[in-house]
Design a protein around this motif. Structure first.
Motif, PDB file in Angstrom:
ATOM      1  N   LYS A  99      25.850  22.948  47.925  1.00 45.08           N
ATOM      2  CA  LYS A  99      25.954  24.425  48.603  1.00 45.08           C
ATOM      3  C   LYS A  99      27.625  24.413  48.557  1.00 45.08           C
ATOM      4  O   LYS A  99      28.306  25.667  48.170  1.00 45.08           O
ATOM      5  N   ARG A 100      28.380  23.321  49.080  1.00 45.73           N
ATOM      6  CA  ARG A 100      29.816  23.583  49.043  1.00 45.73           C
ATOM      7  C   ARG A 100      30.443  23.775  47.848  1.00 45.73           C
ATOM      8  O   ARG A 100      31.391  24.432  47.695  1.00 45.73           O
ATOM      9  N   ARG A 101      29.969  22.902  46.969  1.00 45.73           N
ATOM     10  CA  ARG A 101      30.478  23.056  45.373  1.00 45.73           C
ATOM     11  C   ARG A 101      30.260  24.509  44.949  1.00 45.73           C
ATOM     12  O   ARG A 101      30.815  24.908  44.112  1.00 45.73           O
ATOM     13  N   GLU A 102      29.045  24.829  45.175  1.00 46.47           N
ATOM     14  CA  GLU A 102      28.605  26.325  44.737  1.00 46.47           C
ATOM     15  C   GLU A 102      29.587  27.320  45.118  1.00 46.47           C
ATOM     16  O   GLU A 102      30.017  28.229  44.474  1.00 46.47           O
ATOM     17  N   GLU A 103      29.699  27.284  46.619  1.00 46.00           N
ATOM     18  CA  GLU A 103      30.832  28.140  47.069  1.00 46.00           C
ATOM     19  C   GLU A 103      32.257  28.002  46.553  1.00 46.00           C
ATOM     20  O   GLU A 103      32.746  29.107  46.398  1.00 46.00           O
ATOM     21  N   SER A 104      32.729  26.823  46.407  1.00 45.25           N
ATOM     22  CA  SER A 104      34.021  26.447  45.646  1.00 45.25           C
ATOM     23  C   SER A 104      34.012  27.236  44.327  1.00 45.25           C
ATOM     24  O   SER A 104      34.955  27.883  43.958  1.00 45.25           O
ATOM     25  N   PHE A 105      32.853  26.916  43.650  1.00 47.24           N
ATOM     26  CA  PHE A 105      32.782  27.400  42.296  1.00 47.24           C
ATOM     27  C   PHE A 105      32.805  29.090  42.314  1.00 47.24           C
ATOM     28  O   PHE A 105      33.457  29.618  41.404  1.00 47.24           O
ATOM     29  N   LYS A 106      32.162  29.547  43.053  1.00 48.91           N
ATOM     30  CA  LYS A 106      32.124  31.128  43.115  1.00 48.91           C
ATOM     31  C   LYS A 106      33.421  31.792  43.746  1.00 48.91           C
ATOM     32  O   LYS A 106      33.853  32.748  43.187  1.00 48.91           O
ATOM     33  N   LYS A 107      33.987  30.946  44.507  1.00 50.14           N
ATOM     34  CA  LYS A 107      35.505  31.516  44.904  1.00 50.14           C
ATOM     35  C   LYS A 107      36.482  31.410  43.629  1.00 50.14           C
ATOM     36  O   LYS A 107      37.050  32.346  43.347  1.00 50.14           O
ATOM     37  N   LEU A 108      36.444  30.081  42.940  1.00 49.02           N
ATOM     38  CA  LEU A 108      37.364  29.845  41.970  1.00 49.02           C
ATOM     39  C   LEU A 108      37.150  31.117  40.778  1.00 49.02           C
ATOM     40  O   LEU A 108      37.869  31.439  40.302  1.00 49.02           O
ATOM     41  N   PHE A 109      35.592  31.034  40.755  1.00 47.43           N
ATOM     42  CA  PHE A 109      35.208  32.071  39.517  1.00 47.43           C
ATOM     43  C   PHE A 109      35.768  33.478  39.756  1.00 47.43           C
ATOM     44  O   PHE A 109      36.119  34.122  39.231  1.00 47.43           O
ATOM     45  N   GLU A 110      35.724  33.891  41.175  1.00 47.89           N
ATOM     46  CA  GLU A 110      35.933  35.318  41.751  1.00 47.89           C
ATOM     47  C   GLU A 110      37.384  35.382  41.520  1.00 47.89           C
ATOM     48  O   GLU A 110      38.057  36.391  41.044  1.00 47.89           O
ATOM     49  N   GLU A 111      38.392  34.628  41.972  1.00 50.36           N
ATOM     50  CA  GLU A 111      40.030  34.573  41.614  1.00 50.36           C
ATOM     51  C   GLU A 111      40.144  34.688  40.211  1.00 50.36           C
ATOM     52  O   GLU A 111      41.010  35.343  39.949  1.00 50.36           O
ATOM     53  N   THR A 112      39.537  33.888  39.364  1.00 47.56           N
ATOM     54  CA  THR A 112      39.704  33.701  37.887  1.00 47.56           C
ATOM     55  C   THR A 112      39.474  35.200  37.453  1.00 47.56           C
ATOM     56  O   THR A 112      40.333  35.749  36.654  1.00 47.56           O
ATOM     57  N   ARG A 113      38.416  35.836  37.755  1.00 47.35           N
ATOM     58  CA  ARG A 113      37.902  37.163  37.167  1.00 47.35           C
ATOM     59  C   ARG A 113      38.724  38.246  37.731  1.00 47.35           C
ATOM     60  O   ARG A 113      39.337  38.966  36.864  1.00 47.35           O
ATOM     61  N   THR A 114      39.401  38.132  38.903  1.00 45.78           N
ATOM     62  CA  THR A 114      40.306  38.865  39.433  1.00 45.78           C
ATOM     63  C   THR A 114      41.515  39.068  38.738  1.00 45.78           C
ATOM     64  O   THR A 114      42.193  39.972  38.227  1.00 45.78           O
ATOM     65  N   ASN A 115      41.840  37.666  38.420  1.00 46.65           N
ATOM     66  CA  ASN A 115      43.435  37.681  37.732  1.00 46.65           C
ATOM     67  C   ASN A 115      43.288  38.104  36.237  1.00 46.65           C
ATOM     68  O   ASN A 115      44.093  38.617  35.915  1.00 46.65           O
ATOM     69  N   LEU A 116      42.140  37.632  35.709  1.00 42.23           N
ATOM     70  CA  LEU A 116      41.854  38.035  34.346  1.00 42.23           C
ATOM     71  C   LEU A 116      41.695  39.713  34.143  1.00 42.23           C
ATOM     72  O   LEU A 116      42.481  39.988  33.256  1.00 42.23           O
ATOM     73  N   THR A 117      40.999  40.065  35.113  1.00 36.60           N
ATOM     74  CA  THR A 117      40.813  41.764  35.233  1.00 36.60           C
ATOM     75  C   THR A 117      42.373  42.379  35.321  1.00 36.60           C
ATOM     76  O   THR A 117      42.431  43.552  34.750  1.00 36.60           O
ATOM     77  N   SER A 118      43.047  41.671  36.238  1.00 33.20           N
ATOM     78  CA  SER A 118      44.499  42.297  36.507  1.00 33.20           C
ATOM     79  C   SER A 118      45.205  42.127  35.414  1.00 33.20           C
ATOM     80  O   SER A 118      45.892  43.407  34.735  1.00 33.20           O
ATOM     81  N   ASP A 119      45.194  41.116  34.781  1.00 33.11           N
ATOM     82  CA  ASP A 119      46.011  40.825  33.389  1.00 33.11           C
ATOM     83  C   ASP A 119      45.360  41.487  32.218  1.00 33.11           C
ATOM     84  O   ASP A 119      46.205  42.361  31.432  1.00 33.11           O
ATOM     85  N   MET A 120      44.301  41.988  32.116  1.00 34.25           N
ATOM     86  CA  MET A 120      43.581  42.490  31.150  1.00 34.25           C
ATOM     87  C   MET A 120      44.046  44.267  31.344  1.00 34.25           C
ATOM     88  O   MET A 120      44.036  44.850  30.330  1.00 34.25           O
ATOM     89  N   GLU A 121      44.071  44.679  32.546  1.00 31.25           N
ATOM     90  CA  GLU A 121      44.579  45.927  33.017  1.00 31.25           C
ATOM     91  C   GLU A 121      46.042  46.084  32.562  1.00 31.25           C
ATOM     92  O   GLU A 121      46.323  47.332  31.979  1.00 31.25           O
ATOM     93  N   ALA A 122      46.708  45.132  32.882  1.00 32.79           N
ATOM     94  CA  ALA A 122      48.089  45.366  32.502  1.00 32.79           C
ATOM     95  C   ALA A 122      48.365  45.400  30.835  1.00 32.79           C
ATOM     96  O   ALA A 122      49.077  46.172  30.299  1.00 32.79           O
ATOM     97  N   LYS A 123      47.785  44.570  30.446  1.00 34.21           N
ATOM     98  CA  LYS A 123      47.907  44.567  28.506  1.00 34.21           C
ATOM     99  C   LYS A 123      47.280  45.444  28.274  1.00 34.21           C
ATOM    100  O   LYS A 123      48.031  46.232  27.294  1.00 34.21           O
ATOM    101  N   ARG A 124      46.055  46.248  28.686  1.00 35.65           N
ATOM    102  CA  ARG A 124      45.520  47.593  28.476  1.00 35.65           C
ATOM    103  C   ARG A 124      46.704  48.712  28.367  1.00 35.65           C
ATOM    104  O   ARG A 124      46.799  49.465  27.711  1.00 35.65           O
ATOM    105  N   GLU A 125      47.171  48.782  29.644  1.00 31.48           N
ATOM    106  CA  GLU A 125      48.243  49.621  29.845  1.00 31.48           C
ATOM    107  C   GLU A 125      49.452  49.691  28.822  1.00 31.48           C
ATOM    108  O   GLU A 125      49.881  50.570  28.295  1.00 31.48           O
ATOM    109  N   GLU A 126      50.027  48.347  28.725  1.00 35.19           N
ATOM    110  CA  GLU A 126      51.055  47.992  27.724  1.00 35.19           C
ATOM    111  C   GLU A 126      50.492  48.563  26.275  1.00 35.19           C
ATOM    112  O   GLU A 126      51.417  49.253  25.671  1.00 35.19           O
ATOM    113  N   LEU A 127      49.158  48.195  25.654  1.00 36.39           N
ATOM    114  CA  LEU A 127      48.722  48.523  24.666  1.00 36.39           C
ATOM    115  C   LEU A 127      48.830  50.251  24.570  1.00 36.39           C
ATOM    116  O   LEU A 127      48.983  50.804  23.407  1.00 36.39           O
ATOM    117  N   THR A 128      48.430  50.595  25.737  1.00 36.46           N
ATOM    118  CA  THR A 128      48.095  52.192  25.707  1.00 36.46           C
ATOM    119  C   THR A 128      49.524  52.714  25.298  1.00 36.46           C
ATOM    120  O   THR A 128      49.865  53.869  24.532  1.00 36.46           O
TER     121      THR A 128
END
Length: 266
Positions: A96-125
């Motif tokens: 359970k602890r590992r699962e929570e840690s993985f979920k937290k890491l995944f959510e942080e990574t997803r948030t960062n990737l989403t933010s980076d993708m939005e910034a890149k999309r804006e630059e491309l636009t």
């Protein structure tokens, strides 16, 4: 039930043994015979009772031993079950602890990737918008009204050589920026022989460049301009900054008054 059958078997064996021994003994008298028979039966009964007691004692010992073995096995399985359960709980908590840690890491990574993708999309636009925008540039000449006897009069260049982006209006002499950005404007003015020309370049009514010319000789011309940032929709034009009877432009086959502008960077 087992003991009853066994007891009956013992009595039969005793009686048979007694009859066998009795057949070999001499008969003295009826009383002696009965007395001996009774004595043998009593001895036989005592032996049978002793055997039964021993068997019951053995049975009790076996039952007790089996009970002890059963209890030992039960306790052993209980201990094993407790240990296994504790280990499983520990493993479950760790998972359970590992699962929570993985979920937290995944959510942080997803948030960062989403933010980076939005910034890149804006630059491309933005880059796409810049690439899709047509070049902005104009070059106009030929002034119809050469007399500068009216103050603040707009100098209208009526013939357009190039007008990319259609920002310049040949009927008003005003350039309206189709897009915002850094522009360069140039004005080339020729004064009539013996006259003056006081000319200004304006952005939204504010002077951003000035020039004055006096045509002492026949071929007197001058060029001035400015590099300025213009917002989309803002206007730029050329006007007379001083009016008098000796203020007049000159143009002919060897002299040309021009007004040009180009978008340098947006």
């Amino acid at each position: 039930m087992r003991f009853s059958l066994f007891f009956s078997f013992v009595i039969v064996v005793g009686i048979y043994s007694y009859n066998f021994s009795e057949a070999r003994e001499p008969v003295c008298s009826k009383f002696a015979y009965e007395e001996q028979l009774l004595e043998k039966m009593i001895r036989t009964e005592i032996k049978v009772e002793t055997m039964v007691n021993e068997i019951k004692k053995t049975e009790n010992n076996v039952i007790s031993t089996l009970g002890d073995i059963k209890q030992t096995v039960t306790d052993m399985f209980a201990d094993m079950k407790g240990n296994i359960t504790d280990e499983m709980l520990k493993r479950s908590d760790e998972i359970k602890r590992r699962e929570e840690s993985f979920k937290k890491l995944f959510e942080e990574t997803r948030t960062n990737l989403t933010s980076d993708m939005e910034a890149k999309r804006e630059e491309l636009t933005q880059l796409q918008g810049k690439l899709e925008r047509p070049p902005i540039a104009f070059h106009a000449h030929h002034v119809t009204n050469l007399v500068l006897d009216t103050s603040d009069e707009i100098v209208i260049f009526t013939k357009s050589v190039i007008n990319e982006g259609t920002g310049y209006d040949t009927s008003t002499g005003i350039f309206t920026a189709p897009v915002g950005g850094l522009y360069q404007f140039d004005v080339h003015i020729c004064a009539l022989n013996g006259n003056y020309a006081f000319i200004g370049l304006l952005l939204e009514g504010k002077i951003i460049a000035l020039d004055s010319s006096y045509a002492e000789s026949y071929y007197t011309c001058s060029t001035f301009g400015a590099i300025v940032r213009v917002r989309s929709g803002e206007k730029v034009w050329v006007k007379s900054t001083s009016s008098a009877s000796n203020r007049q432009l000159g143009q002919d086959s060897v002299r040309m008054n021009t007004f040009s502008g180009v978008l340098v960077n947006n």
